[in-house]
Scaffold this motif. Structure first.
Motif, PDB file in Angstrom:
ATOM      1  N   ALA A 270      -9.038  -2.226  -5.303  1.00 13.73           N
ATOM      2  CA  ALA A 270      -8.110  -2.088  -5.041  1.00 13.73           C
ATOM      3  C   ALA A 270      -7.607  -0.614  -5.152  1.00 13.73           C
ATOM      4  CB  ALA A 270      -7.022  -2.321  -6.858  1.00 13.73           C
ATOM      5  N   THR A 271      -6.270   0.109  -4.599  1.00 16.70           N
ATOM      6  CA  THR A 271      -6.083   0.881  -3.839  1.00 16.70           C
ATOM      7  C   THR A 271      -5.895   1.948  -5.153  1.00 16.70           C
ATOM      8  OG1 THR A 271      -5.136  -0.050  -2.099  1.00 16.70           O
ATOM      9  CG2 THR A 271      -4.461   2.403  -2.278  1.00 16.70           C
ATOM     10  N   ARG A 272      -6.562   3.135  -4.458  1.00 21.18           N
ATOM     11  CA  ARG A 272      -7.080   3.902  -5.924  1.00 21.18           C
ATOM     12  C   ARG A 272      -6.311   5.317  -5.436  1.00 21.18           C
ATOM     13  NH1 ARG A 272     -11.001   5.957  -8.539  1.00 21.18           N
ATOM     14  NH2 ARG A 272     -12.571   6.477  -6.228  1.00 21.18           N
ATOM     15  N   TYR A 273      -5.715   6.049  -5.843  1.00 21.89           N
ATOM     16  CA  TYR A 273      -5.077   7.077  -5.898  1.00 21.89           C
ATOM     17  C   TYR A 273      -5.635   8.004  -6.631  1.00 21.89           C
ATOM     18  CZ  TYR A 273      -1.143   4.399  -4.360  1.00 21.89           C
ATOM     19  OH  TYR A 273      -0.237   2.685  -3.812  1.00 21.89           O
ATOM     20  N   SER A 274      -5.483   9.688  -6.619  1.00 22.08           N
ATOM     21  CA  SER A 274      -6.443  10.458  -7.779  1.00 22.08           C
ATOM     22  C   SER A 274      -5.280  11.889  -6.985  1.00 22.08           C
ATOM     23  CB  SER A 274      -7.650  10.998  -7.556  1.00 22.08           C
ATOM     24  OG  SER A 274      -7.732  12.195  -7.989  1.00 22.08           O
ATOM     25  N   PHE A 275      -5.077  12.355  -8.315  1.00 20.71           N
ATOM     26  CA  PHE A 275      -4.334  14.532  -7.672  1.00 20.71           C
ATOM     27  C   PHE A 275      -4.696  14.756  -8.807  1.00 20.71           C
ATOM     28  CE2 PHE A 275      -1.025  17.379  -8.346  1.00 20.71           C
ATOM     29  CZ  PHE A 275      -0.543  17.561  -6.901  1.00 20.71           C
ATOM     30  N   ARG A 276      -5.469  15.909  -7.577  1.00 16.81           N
ATOM     31  CA  ARG A 276      -6.269  16.690  -8.587  1.00 16.81           C
ATOM     32  C   ARG A 276      -5.302  18.589  -8.129  1.00 16.81           C
ATOM     33  NH1 ARG A 276     -10.558  20.534  -7.527  1.00 16.81           N
ATOM     34  NH2 ARG A 276     -11.892  20.566  -9.281  1.00 16.81           N
ATOM     35  N   SER A 277      -5.537  18.975  -9.285  1.00 17.86           N
ATOM     36  CA  SER A 277      -4.161  20.365  -9.310  1.00 17.86           C
ATOM     37  C   SER A 277      -4.993  21.273 -10.318  1.00 17.86           C
ATOM     38  CB  SER A 277      -2.843  19.852  -9.617  1.00 17.86           C
ATOM     39  OG  SER A 277      -2.094  21.268  -9.255  1.00 17.86           O
ATOM     40  N   SER A 278      -5.245  22.500  -8.999  1.00 15.32           N
ATOM     41  CA  SER A 278      -5.741  23.884 -10.215  1.00 15.32           C
ATOM     42  C   SER A 278      -5.428  25.028 -10.210  1.00 15.32           C
ATOM     43  CB  SER A 278      -7.016  23.789 -10.199  1.00 15.32           C
ATOM     44  OG  SER A 278      -7.876  24.301  -9.057  1.00 15.32           O
ATOM     45  N   PHE A 343      -4.662  27.964  -5.999  1.00 15.63           N
ATOM     46  CA  PHE A 343      -3.769  26.926  -6.293  1.00 15.63           C
ATOM     47  C   PHE A 343      -4.509  26.238  -5.339  1.00 15.63           C
ATOM     48  CE2 PHE A 343      -0.652  30.494  -7.208  1.00 15.63           C
ATOM     49  CZ  PHE A 343      -0.338  29.703  -8.499  1.00 15.63           C
ATOM     50  N   ASP A 344      -4.983  25.087  -5.995  1.00  8.59           N
ATOM     51  CA  ASP A 344      -6.067  24.086  -4.928  1.00  8.59           C
ATOM     52  C   ASP A 344      -4.823  22.233  -6.222  1.00  8.59           C
ATOM     53  OD1 ASP A 344      -7.822  23.657  -3.489  1.00  8.59           O
ATOM     54  OD2 ASP A 344      -9.057  22.853  -4.873  1.00  8.59           O
ATOM     55  N   ASN A 345      -4.749  22.028  -4.652  1.00 10.55           N
ATOM     56  CA  ASN A 345      -3.778  20.773  -4.761  1.00 10.55           C
ATOM     57  C   ASN A 345      -4.334  19.785  -3.641  1.00 10.55           C
ATOM     58  OD1 ASN A 345      -2.254  20.808  -6.988  1.00 10.55           O
ATOM     59  ND2 ASN A 345      -1.357  23.154  -4.744  1.00 10.55           N
ATOM     60  N   VAL A 346      -4.492  18.558  -4.098  1.00  9.80           N
ATOM     61  CA  VAL A 346      -5.426  17.493  -3.595  1.00  9.80           C
ATOM     62  C   VAL A 346      -5.370  15.971  -4.072  1.00  9.80           C
ATOM     63  CG1 VAL A 346      -8.098  16.484  -2.077  1.00  9.80           C
ATOM     64  CG2 VAL A 346      -7.732  19.308  -3.483  1.00  9.80           C
ATOM     65  N   LEU A 347      -4.532  15.928  -2.721  1.00 13.72           N
ATOM     66  CA  LEU A 347      -3.972  14.013  -2.959  1.00 13.72           C
ATOM     67  C   LEU A 347      -5.106  13.502  -2.488  1.00 13.72           C
ATOM     68  CD1 LEU A 347      -2.525  12.004  -4.027  1.00 13.72           C
ATOM     69  CD2 LEU A 347      -0.967  12.454  -1.342  1.00 13.72           C
ATOM     70  N   SER A 348      -5.703  12.108  -2.744  1.00 15.03           N
ATOM     71  CA  SER A 348      -6.303  11.509  -2.424  1.00 15.03           C
ATOM     72  C   SER A 348      -6.244   9.720  -2.190  1.00 15.03           C
ATOM     73  CB  SER A 348      -8.002  11.302  -2.398  1.00 15.03           C
ATOM     74  OG  SER A 348      -8.195  11.472  -3.571  1.00 15.03           O
ATOM     75  N   ALA A 360      -8.868   8.593   2.259  1.00 14.44           N
ATOM     76  CA  ALA A 360      -7.793   9.308   2.985  1.00 14.44           C
ATOM     77  C   ALA A 360      -7.278  10.822   2.489  1.00 14.44           C
ATOM     78  CB  ALA A 360      -6.223   8.831   3.606  1.00 14.44           C
ATOM     79  N   SER A 361      -7.306  12.084   2.621  1.00 20.02           N
ATOM     80  CA  SER A 361      -7.150  12.967   2.030  1.00 20.02           C
ATOM     81  C   SER A 361      -6.461  13.755   2.253  1.00 20.02           C
ATOM     82  CB  SER A 361      -8.328  13.858   1.115  1.00 20.02           C
ATOM     83  OG  SER A 361      -8.901  14.656   2.006  1.00 20.02           O
ATOM     84  N   LEU A 362      -5.415  14.701   1.244  1.00 21.84           N
ATOM     85  CA  LEU A 362      -4.717  16.136   1.990  1.00 21.84           C
ATOM     86  C   LEU A 362      -5.148  17.311   1.056  1.00 21.84           C
ATOM     87  CD1 LEU A 362      -2.580  16.958   4.272  1.00 21.84           C
ATOM     88  CD2 LEU A 362      -0.412  16.085   1.807  1.00 21.84           C
ATOM     89  N   GLY A 363      -4.813  18.174   0.879  1.00 20.20           N
ATOM     90  CA  GLY A 363      -5.343  19.489   0.261  1.00 20.20           C
ATOM     91  C   GLY A 363      -5.000  20.481   0.787  1.00 20.20           C
TER      92      GLY A 363
END
Lengths: 1101, 458
Positions: A270-278, A343-348, A360-363
């Motif tokens: 399954a396609t997985r999404y992760s969002f990390r914010s610090s 501030f650190d934000n990453v979406l993958s 795919a990721s965007l940070g």
């Protein structure tokens, strides 16, 4: 045959490629797909993310989410009631499998994995397209997992490696956003290079240079190392190839080791999404200690501080009388620093199916540093897309492209009249640095009353707030790294891998000082530069594997590598601004005064062959050779060979002998290898220079071209047409062991490396017409021990405690220098040099006169007073004084020895990392990392300079010199005993107590302007709380349904929270030079380090 | 998928294997087999221009500043220069590298080798060599000369007297070569624009200067110097001055120092007070008042820090395009006056002195003789040769002016060899084994007026 398939399968999984073995399609007898769901946990019940769950025979697989859950779907077409093996694989755990029967119904299957701390059976990437399994390794490769990289929240991946592996020394230059960091593996092996390892991402070498801007000899800003452009959140694992045997496959580029980075891949499922914010709060961890009791003045009086009329220059120093109660003083340090934010934000997004995967990721990392205002900033945006596609069952094609936009704004620092701390820390405590501009005129403590009639009068040092607010120092990087890779299995026993990639960056630099800046920037000075860096790499590898019997398996690899590195720099300087606030060349009257072009192109062709023989599943022999040709080698000697061989014997833990008492695993290993460092280009040619050269003390310049006539002059360095690459041969021996079923495990390695033909500029007498000749004559040895121990001390259902300790020592010695006593190192204040017989980077310069039995007596005859000489060694012998006892003259003071001496070694004696991990009730995780550096010295030039100016806290307990410098009273010290503590004291002034105040620190030798360099050398040992973090994983089905996320992770962490050290300045982890040189431990108004508190939230779907 | 893809792939792979690496072409090319950043050979004209630019630095750069401080024409009032002002100089601080390397002897010899057929050019290049090597030898005494800038990696030290004698011989060759004629460097000569007559005169004045240096060892040198001055520089318009302009990279080195390290050097109290005492009209030509000094020209004494009041060079002398005098008509005249005095022609000496004084706006002196006369000559030379390293040579020879050194110290009579030579040349003794004085300057017991020489030590 099967085992070779298994190996390839394992390999494919580990590389994130899915499984290349779809089975022939059987007749359909089941209309429904089968969905298998479940959860993978460790023995303590904690969820295991990133575990691969797969059915090898069907070529389907999935990956677990942060909560350990997976969903695997077998297409209906392939379901026909068969029994298959469902396997699970996770880094750090033993592989497990379970038999299931595929019928039309969905299944649930949970797994509990046993720890595999030694990673036995795991595939490890060994470089240039090769890989093997851990138990077969005959040399040391340290692995750092994604979690360890991201836990620190360091934006620079080099910093994230601090204290993670034994023998890897990371030094962050400063706490500035985007500051460069240096990483040195198993000691320095070069004199003229930067000592940095080769960085390779997904098989492709990348640029990790640190290039200075402008003509600032000591680099005016904490410029970044280019590996810092990589988003740490994209990284799945890092392998550090330390010794020559491990890195020989990279030949002439691998002398300082190799850092292999593997980025994350998508997995089938399954396609997985992760969002990390610090969000992080950063502040300065240690300031320069400054006194607040004495104000501006000289000769113990405030008279020289008076500056009533415009244009006056009061005294520079704070040697006035004690400030009366109620006098306003200023905390200069506190005014200039504030809490910074990161501030650190990453979406993958990742996923795939049995034929294709993607990640795919965007940070974005946005950092506003600790200097007041938003003038120290780092803004990095990264995007990555990595995808693979299978064509048939034998061909896999992949692409990986990442783009980085990195914008950094620096504040000038260091040994620099325009640096932040040089003026700040010298400011008398009773001088208010505000306002820094009066009626449009720059006001500094040296020039407090600007004269409107003379707007371009010298400010001597810039006001720190002028530095912060008015200067402009930027680096705007646009970078793309991309590659295309193919893996093809034309035969069952043969695999071909091809990678073609490029790393291109463009860096736009501005280093601008507006008019009225100190030094030669009175009219305003602007450097503008463009750096283009392109690296192209082509790598082709063929691997054949054959299992001849249960006792014999062989692999053979052939490879070719072509690499081209092209750097083009254009730098232009303008002076005399038209508008004071526009930092462009056409805003300067003298535009394009100094144009500097630099270009270099290097091409390498390498061929390598590697053979592996596995005997009885316990004895593994590997041998390889790489032949390198480089455009920087002389034509006559274009090919150089780098062989290696290693042997690993799994004595205990193999099928033949699974255990012996408590000993559950023992591997003995030994390896030898050779690597090199290619010469920098164009050193084989003699050349003339047409560049302007700074000749005067402090930086005036002379151009060979005069009056419109073109001019050239000889280079200072003579070329050598027969230059060879540097060569390091290294042997290592060690063992890995496990106790009590791997409850405790450890490794021990001894290595002995010898680097010969070290390239350096051999000093020749200047009367020959040249300062140096490029030479191959150096020899450096590095010998060391590396130990790591890990224990799972508590492993219960509710509490788990893991502790890991690494410890390493390295002894570095410059054995031979072709007859020279010492040579300078690239970068540096100039006192960290290469001295024959000493560790590289040793401090070398003037010291006090001391007993020196180690030198010829005739060389220790000192001029003590006007016209009279003392044979110091004779005096020492008659007094039976210890070596290095301090000589004290009749007045009770030490005196300067005019000859240069070895002053100290900045390399640590040993380093250690201590890691603790607690898990409570599966939900809470507490971890810490302590970094210990023992031994080694820094040169605290900052303190020495501030002693001269009387602002150092070290001078707070000062003698009263108001009656004149020859009549100081109070603060009585005995040199050699209470000041400048020494092993002993000799000389006529022995036992004499003298008043120490302005007479010594300003007017005497107690500073670096008048006195010897050596008085600033002090221990830089530290114990540092690198990381501490508390994490909680929140899973709640109702919330999950509501917000659509499977789990939410909360983490509170601290970084560099405390440093225990006797060092008298800022944090002892500092270096005037960053990763662009190997001068070390130099502290001269360096910008400080920071500590951080970070909150991180991760949402997983 | 289709068989074509793997086939194409393997074809590319195999082809690339052989195509690239096996060919030498891969390693040859514009930026591979040559240095794209720097030329590998130099034309004599370009090398001559570059040499001159760097030689101006050797003559008027850091060393020149140091000597101006020690001679108290200027004063070190900040940072490193405050230390130098009190003679704190180690082997790391001032070295003779610039006299030999990059724009030094290596390049002027390179020019000489390439212009052998153009005798005028060759002669000018030889005169240049004599000028810079004389200063080098004056400062460090025994220096590598006969074996310098050869393939010898450990050139020996030649005695200072021998170097001076060799330079006299070189200048004789230079004069004869110049007179033999040729095209010469013409406009590329930044000093005289290729003018032969000016160069011949300068060469004679230089010979006179060098003879004066040798006088303490060889008393006949005064007469030889006197002879040379007759053919020397004959008017201020023939002065040998550096080329400078307001273009970056061409600016006067004192100007460059000022804008970089502004307050580290100021006017010297001794010279300022001397000129005030004689109401010398050149005082405002030399200095301009400090901004806090109320229009007064104030100098600093050794060890005094900058306070905003001390004077700096005048607008003319401190400007980026000020051409620094190196070898002048004034020096030629005053060498002549001293040489006349030393050869017992006191009346001629006084006449020469007075001619000089009149030309610079000072009243002629009447009735001077003996110690008073030589003192007057040396005083005028000290003032005339402002910011000129020759003042130190005169001081070591005559103890004029009788300077009081910074407390507890003495004015050094030579510099220790720099680390850039000593570290690699076994012929250089360690600093403690080096002489305190040069061969041509044996200890001077007394000043010109017979009193103790204050500033000189052992």
């Amino acid at each position: 045959m099967r085992s070779s398939w298994r190996l390839l399968g394992i390999l494919a999984i580990s590389l994130g490629s899915g499984l290349p073995r779809p089975q022939p399609i059987h007749a359909q007898n089941n209309p429904n797909p089968v969905t298998i769901t479940g959860r993978v946990t460790n023995e303590a019940g904690a969820p295991l993310p990133l575990a691969s769950v797969y059915i090898e025979t069907l070529g389907v697989g999935a990956q677990t989410a942060e909560d350990g859950r997976y969903t695997l779907t077998v297409p209906a077409a392939r379901v026909h009631g068969q029994q298959v093996s469902l396997g699970v694989r996770a880094i750090g755990f033993r592989n497990t499998s379970s038999l299931i029967t595929l019928t039309g119904t969905s299944l649930t299957k949970d797994f509990t994995l046993a720890a595999n701390p030694l990673r036995l059976g795991e595939v490890v990437v060994t470089g240039s397209g090769t890989s093997t399994t851990v138990e077969k390794l005959g040399n040391t490769i340290n692995s750092v997992k994604a979690e360890e990289v991201t836990k620190s929240n360091e934006s620079n991946i080099v910093n994230a490696l601090a204290a993670k592996a034994p023998g890897v020394e990371v030094t962050s230059q400063a706490g500035d956003p985007g500051a460069g960091s240096s990483i040195i593996i198993r000691g320095l092996k070069t004199i003229e290079g930067d000592g940095q390892p080769l960085f390779v991402i997904d098989g492709q070498p990348i640029d990790n240079s640190s290039l200075k801007t402008g003509d600032f000899a000591d680099a005016s800003t904490a410029i970044s190392n280019r590996a810092a452009d990589i988003n740490p959140n994209d990284i799945e694992s890092i392998e550090i190839l330390k010794g020559a045997a491990a890195s020989a496959i990279y030949g002439a580029r691998a002398a300082q080791g190799v850092v292999l980075i593997t980025t994350k891949s998508g997995r089938a499922g399954a396609t997985r999404y992760s969002f990390r914010s610090s969000s992080g709060w950063d502040d300065v961890n240690k300031s320069i200690p400054l006194q607040r009791s004495y104000g501006r003045g000289q000769n113990g009086s405030a008279a020289a501080a008076a500056c009533p009329s415009p244009g006056c220059y009061p005294t520079s120093s704070s040697w006035g009388p004690k400030l009366a109660g109620g006098t306003a003083t200023y905390d200069h340090w506190d005014e200039a620093f504030e809490t910074g934010h990161t501030f650190d934000n990453v979406l993958s997004v990742s996923g795939g199916d049995d034929r294709r995967t993607f990640f795919a990721s965007l940070g974005n990392t946005l950092q506003n540093g600790t200097i007041v205002g938003d003038h120290d900033k780092y803004n990095r945006t990264t995007a990555r897309l990595k995808a693979t596609q299978f064509f048939g069952s034998k061909l896999r094609v992949g692409g990986n492209i990442s783009y980085m936009d990195v914008r950094t704004r620096y504040v000038q620092k260091g040994n620099n009249l325009n640096g932040l701390l040089l003026g700040l820390a010298r400011t008398p405590p009773d001088f208010n640095n505000f306002p820094y501009v009066v009626d449009g005129l720059h006001r500094s403590y040296r020039y407090p009353n600007p004269d409107p009639a003379d707007p371009l009068a010298d400010r001597v040092y810039d006001n720190p707030f002028w530095v912060i607010n008015r200067d402009k120092n930027t680096s705007d990087v646009n970078r793309a790294i991309g590659n295309f890779d193919v893996s093809w299995d034309p035969m069952s026993w043969l695999n071909l891998k091809y990678t073609f990639g490029a790393d291109y960056s463009s860096d736009q630099r501005v280093e601008g000082l507006p008019p009225q800046s100190a030094g030669d920037a009175l009219l305003g000075q602007l450097w503008q530069g463009t750096y283009d860096n392109l690296q192209i790499d082509h790598n082709l590898v063929a691997t054949a594997e054959k299992k001849w019997s249960s006792a014999l398996n062989t692999t053979f690899t052939l490879g070719q590598n072509l690499n081209s590195r092209d750097l083009r720099q254009v730098l232009s300087k303008g002076t005399n601004y038209i508008d004071p606030d526009i930092f462009t060349l056409n805003n300067t009257v003298n535009s394009n005064l100094q144009a500097q072009n630099y270009q270099q192109l290097v091409r390498v062709a390498g061929y390598f062959a590697q053979a592996g023989i596995d005997l009885w599943d316990q004895l593994y022999l590997t041998a390889a050779v790489r032949a390198d040709q480089s455009s920087t080698f002389p034509k006559e000697d274009r090919t150089n060979y780098y062989p290696k061989a290693s042997l690993a014997w799994n004595v205990i833990g193999s099928n033949a002998r699974p255990s012996m008492g408590p000993l559950s695993y023992l591997k003995l290993r030994g390896a030898y290898g050779a690597v090199g460092r290619e010469p920098a280009p164009y050193q084989i040619y003699d050349a003339f220079s047409y560049a302007a050269v700074g000749l005067d003390y402090g930086g005036g310049s002379t151009s060979p071209t005069q009056n419109g006539s073109g001019g050239v002059v000889s280079n200072l360095v003579k070329g050598t047409p027969t230059l060879k690459p540097e060569r390091t041969g290294e042997a290592e021996l060690g063992f890995d062991f496990g106790l009590f079923k791997q409850r405790i495990d450890g490794t021990f390695t001894y290595y002995d490396a010898k680097t010969t033909d070290v390239i350096f500029s051999l000093p020749i007498p200047v009367s020959t017409g040249y300062q140096n000749v490029v030479s191959n004559g150096g020899e450096i040895t590095n010998k060391g021990l590396e130990v790591s121990l890990n224990a799972r001390a508590i492993e219960s259902q509710d509490i788990r405690w893991e502790i890991g300790v690494t410890w390493a020592r390295n002894k570095n010695k410059l054995v031979e220098l072709q007859g020279a006593d010492y040579v300078g190192l690239t970068g540096g204040f100039g006192n960290s040099v290469a001295v024959k017989g000493q560790p590289l980077g040793s401090f070398y310069g003037t010291d006090w006169v001391r007993c020196r039995y180690e030198i010829a007596d005739a060389d220790n005859v000192q001029e003590t007073t006007l016209g009279s000489s003392t044979d110091v060694n004779a005096l020492c012998r008659s007094a039976n004084a210890p070596n290095h006892a301090l000589f004290v003259d009749a007045n009770g003071f030490p005196i300067t020895d005019p000859a240069n001496r070895v002053l100290g070694d900045p390399n640590p004696d040993w380093m250690s990392g201590i890691r603790n991990n607690f898990t409570f009730f599966r939900k809470f995780q507490v971890s810490s990392l302590v970094d210990v550096k023992q031994g080694g010295v820094n040169w605290n030039g900052t303190r020495l300079a501030l002693q001269r100016f009387g602002t150092s806290n070290y001078t707070a307990g000062r003698a009263d010199c108001s009656a004149g410098l020859s009549k100081c009273v109070g603060n009585e010290q005995e040199f050699g005993v209470t000041m400048e503590k020494s092993p002993g004291v000799v000389g006529p002034g022995k036992g004499k107590k003298v008043a120490v105040g302005e007479n010594w620190w300003r007017a005497g030798l107690g500073n670096n302007f008048n006195g010897p360099t050596g008085q600033g050398v002090e221990s830089s040992s530290y114990v540092k709380l690198r990381e501490i973090s508390v994490a909680y994983t929140w899973e709640n089905r109702r919330i999950r349904d509501m917000i659509g996320f499977n789990s939410v992770d909360f983490r509170v962490s601290g970084r560099n929270l405390h440093t225990w050290s006797d060092y008298t300045g800022i944090d002892p982890e500092t270096n005037l030079e960053g990763a662009y040189g190997i001068g070390r431990g130099q502290d001269y108004f360096n910008n400080p380090q920071t500590r951080s508190f970070i909150l991180t939230i991760t949402l997983n779907h | 998928m289709r068989i074509r893809i793997p086939a194409a792939f393997s074809a590319i792979a195999v082809a690339s294997m052989f195509a690239a690496g096996c060919s030498d072409n891969y390693f040859e090319g514009p930026r591979l087999s040559s240095n794209p950043n720097q030329p590998s050979s130099a034309k004599p004209d370009n090398q001559f221009v570059g040499f001159q630019a760097f030689a101006f630095y050797s003559l008027t750069g850091d060393l020149n500043r140091l000597i101006s401080l020690w001679m108290q024409q200027m004063a070190g009032t900040g940072r490193q220069w405050a230390g130098y002002d009190q003679y704190v100089v180690t082997e790391n601080d001032f070295t003779f590298g610039s006299f030999y390397t990059q724009g030094g002897l290596v390049d002027i010899r390179g020019v000489q080798d390439k212009v052998k057929d153009d005798k005028l050019y060759l002669g000018i290049a030889q005169a240049w060599e004599a000028l810079i090597m004389d200063l080098c030898s004056d400062t460090w005494g025994d220096i590598p000369y006969t074996e310098a800038v050869t393939d010898n990696r450990t050139p020996k030290l030649d005695k200072q007297l021998a170097v001076h004698q060799a330079l006299i011989t070189l200048l004789d060759q230079a004069i004869s070569n110049m007179n033999a004629g040729g095209t010469g460097p013409a406009a590329l000569d930044l000093v005289y624009g290729g003018d032969k007559a000016s160069w011949v005169k300068a060469a004679h004045s230089l010979k006179a200067r060098i003879y004066m240096h040798m006088a303490e060892l060889d008393g006949s040198s005064y007469a030889k110097a006197l002879t040379e001055t007759s053919s020397g520089i004959s008017s201020p318009s023939g002065d040998f001055t550096t080329y400078q302009s307001s273009t970056t990279g061409e600016a006067n080195h004192w100007y460059q120092f000022r804008i970089q390290r502004g307050t580290d050097i100021s006017a010297g109290k001794y010279l300022v007070d001397l000129m005030k005492g004689t109401t010398d009209p050149r005082l405002p030509d030399y200095f301009s008042p400090g901004s806090g000094a109320g229009g007064q020209i104030i100098g600093a004494s050794p060890g005094q820090e900058f306070d905003g009041k001390q004077a700096w060079l005048s607008a003319v002398r401190g400007s980026p395009d000020f051409r620094q005098p190196v070898l002048t008509f004034a020096e030629n005249q005053l060498i002549r006056a001293e040489a006349q005095y030393r050869t017992n022609a006191e009346a001629s000496a006084l006449a020469t002195l007075n001619a000089y004084r009149t030309s610079v706006g000072l009243a002629p002196k009447a009735g001077l003789a003996g110690a008073a006369l030589i003192q007057a000559i040396m005083q005028d030379k000290y003032v005339a040769l402002f910011q000129n390293t020759e003042v130190w040579n005169d001081y070591r020879r005559t103890c004029y002016p009788n300077l009081s050194p910074a407390a507890g110290t003495f004015i050094p009579a030579r510099l220790v060899y720099g680390t850039d030579e000593r570290r690699a040349n076994p012929n250089i003794p360690s600093p403690s084994q080096q002489p305190k004085r040069n061969q041509l300057d044996p200890a001077t017991a007394n000043a010109l007026d017979g009193t103790r020489c204050l500033g000189t030590g052992s």
